[in-house]
Structures are given as structure tokens and as C-alpha cells.
Enzyme design. Sequence first.
Site, PDB file in Angstrom:
ATOM      1  N   ASP A   1      29.827  32.094  40.911  1.00  0.00           N
ATOM      2  CA  ASP A   1      30.743  32.403  39.571  1.00  0.00           C
ATOM      3  C   ASP A   1      31.715  31.169  39.059  1.00  0.00           C
ATOM      4  O   ASP A   1      31.830  31.176  38.005  1.00  0.00           O
ATOM      5  CB  ASP A   1      31.996  33.375  40.241  1.00  0.00           C
ATOM      6  CG  ASP A   1      31.392  34.799  40.351  1.00  0.00           C
ATOM      7  OD1 ASP A   1      30.365  35.286  39.753  1.00  0.00           O
ATOM      8  OD2 ASP A   1      32.136  35.820  40.922  1.00  0.00           O
ATOM      9  N   LYS A  35      30.552  30.552  35.438  1.00  0.00           N
ATOM     10  CA  LYS A  35      31.681  31.221  34.671  1.00  0.00           C
ATOM     11  C   LYS A  35      32.951  30.554  34.584  1.00  0.00           C
ATOM     12  O   LYS A  35      33.558  30.240  33.285  1.00  0.00           O
ATOM     13  CB  LYS A  35      31.666  32.547  35.172  1.00  0.00           C
ATOM     14  CG  LYS A  35      30.363  33.409  35.135  1.00  0.00           C
ATOM     15  CD  LYS A  35      30.489  34.887  35.508  1.00  0.00           C
ATOM     16  CE  LYS A  35      29.101  35.465  35.429  1.00  0.00           C
ATOM     17  NZ  LYS A  35      28.883  36.773  36.151  1.00  0.00           N
ATOM     18  N   GLU A  75      34.712  42.254  39.474  1.00  0.00           N
ATOM     19  CA  GLU A  75      35.225  41.330  38.278  1.00  0.00           C
ATOM     20  C   GLU A  75      34.329  40.010  38.615  1.00  0.00           C
ATOM     21  O   GLU A  75      34.065  39.812  40.000  1.00  0.00           O
ATOM     22  CB  GLU A  75      36.523  40.987  38.274  1.00  0.00           C
ATOM     23  CG  GLU A  75      37.353  42.171  37.904  1.00  0.00           C
ATOM     24  CD  GLU A  75      37.337  42.371  36.338  1.00  0.00           C
ATOM     25  OE1 GLU A  75      36.591  41.598  35.747  1.00  0.00           O
ATOM     26  OE2 GLU A  75      38.096  43.413  36.086  1.00  0.00           O
ATOM     27  N   CYS A  76      34.115  39.199  37.574  1.00  0.00           N
ATOM     28  CA  CYS A  76      33.233  38.222  37.835  1.00  0.00           C
ATOM     29  C   CYS A  76      33.807  36.812  38.345  1.00  0.00           C
ATOM     30  O   CYS A  76      33.269  35.651  38.468  1.00  0.00           O
ATOM     31  CB  CYS A  76      32.524  37.859  36.434  1.00  0.00           C
ATOM     32  SG  CYS A  76      33.549  37.246  35.176  1.00  0.00           S
ATOM     33  N   GLY A  77      35.195  37.047  38.103  1.00  0.00           N
ATOM     34  CA  GLY A  77      35.954  35.616  38.833  1.00  0.00           C
ATOM     35  C   GLY A  77      36.872  35.105  37.713  1.00  0.00           C
ATOM     36  O   GLY A  77      37.944  34.383  38.072  1.00  0.00           O
TER      37      GLY A  77
END
Length: 301
Positions: A156, A160, A264-266
Site C-alpha cells: 500500500d 498508493k 481500505e487501501c491505505g
Amino acid sequence: MSSPESEHDALTSSRHELESGYASGSSNEVTIPDIYFTKPHLKYLNQQLQKLEPQEILQWCITTLPNLYQTTAFGLTGLVTLDILSRLPTPFHGIDMIFLDTLHHFPETLALVERVKRRYSSNTLHVYKPESIETSAEFKAKHGERLWERDQDLYDWVAKVEPAQRAYAELQVQAVLTGRRRSQGGKRGDMDIVEVDEAGLIKINPLANWNFQQVRDYVSTHNVPYNELLDRGYKSIGDWHSTQPIKEDEDERAGRWKGQEKTECGIHNPKSKFARFLQEQELKEQEDALQQAFREIRVES
């Protein structure tokens, strides 16, 4: 030279802005950021914005928030936001977009990006990839096989969070439009229209009140381009390795990280363990440098 009266008026205006919990970029108080919300004012804003339609929320954002961008992975909600912006009166549209290319998106997502660029050609798209990496092969060579399985936090961060932070710093982003909605469930179920994260970034969720069907209806009515995977049972689309199609009775984001607690992706979470580790390392390096400087001063004296 300004008169005592004008200086008094400016000071009174700045003091009023601070007491109200709001200060804009035109404020004379140079020690405050371009825009700042106290908790009471943020609560009041959300109470008022809750009553508005997305078009009105977006107009408020554009006229109020400095250095505003739209962050998007080209999901349905983000595409609706983009289309609504394109239909606002001329002074209100043309918000630049930020796309985080993790190098692990579906081919259908990347094809959609090109269609969107053609359809909304007046919008500038800023693409950010993992640092110093251009292809998935380079990513694999640097980080090894299937990093997302071996260390989710590190993946992550690399794919991201760090690119997002780099984008915000380079573009001097102070506020972003997101595609999050309450009906997506999980941690998003009780989110506000306007949020401020721990770094001070203002996040606006203009379609927070809409459900999936409302979004899909808008896309159909206005012929908005969308990801072909939506016609194959997908509803929320991220990286190919962490996204699956879902059943009709499942939550909208059930196909993301299926079988895991992760939702959630972070990017929308508090700092990950890896991010906190990096911050602690940086603070330690600063402390070591400071102590070294003190030692050198004592030696010289």
C-alpha cells in the site's frame, strides 16, 4: 501606506475569520494556512452541506477551497463527479485529476482512462506511479513476487500512499474530491461530506449521500463512460489481484480484499504501520543529526 482605520478593519476581519473557525487565502493573518476549519465549524459545514445536491456541493468546493483536485481511480462515483463538473457553468469546471497508477490495474481500467481523456479533454490528468518505477515488471524486479501477499502495508505504501503524498506535495494540493459514498459500507458508512485528515488535507465526498443505483442511473442517463468490468459482476474495482466480482446480495465493496478484514487501501486510513515506521526513522535521523551538531559545537568551543 494604509491608514490606521484600514489596518483596524483588516485586523477585525482576520479576527472574525479565526473566531468563526474559517480563514481563506485572502486573510491577512500570514501565520494560518490558506484554509482552516475548527471542529465546531466543520460540524456546522457538514450539517449544511448534508442538505445539498452534489452539484451544489461541488460549486461550494470550487468557490471555497484552494488548490482543489479530484483524486480518482475511475470508479463510477468519480466518473459521475467528473461529468457533473463538466456540466457546471464555465467558471466551475476544469478541476485537475490525480490518478495513482499502481501498475496493477486491470487492462479494462487503463482502457477506460484513455476513453475518459478523450471525452473530458479539457481536464488535466496527473498520473503518479510507484517512485522510479514505470512497469509492473520493474515493480516485480524491485519488490519481488506478489508483494501484496507478503506485506500488505508495504505494498500500500509503495503503490498508493507514497505516490499520493508525492502528488499532493508536488502539486501543492490542499483539498481533494473523492468518490467515497456511505452506501459502500465499512468505514465509509458514517463519513461526513467534508473531512480533514491528520495531515491537514481536506477531503470532500460530494456523492456521500447517493447509493449505487443512483450513481448507475446517472451514468446511464448521461452516457458517462464506465469500466466494462461493471457488466461482468464487479461493482468496486481496484487492482486486479485484490478485486473480484460479487453476487447481487453482497455489499458493494465485498469484492475488494475478499476474505480479509481489510476494507481500505491505505490512502483513506490513518497512517499505516510502514508509514509510521518511516516517520519514526526520519525523526530519529533528525535527532541524531541534532546531537551530532551539539557535539561538534562543544568540540569547537
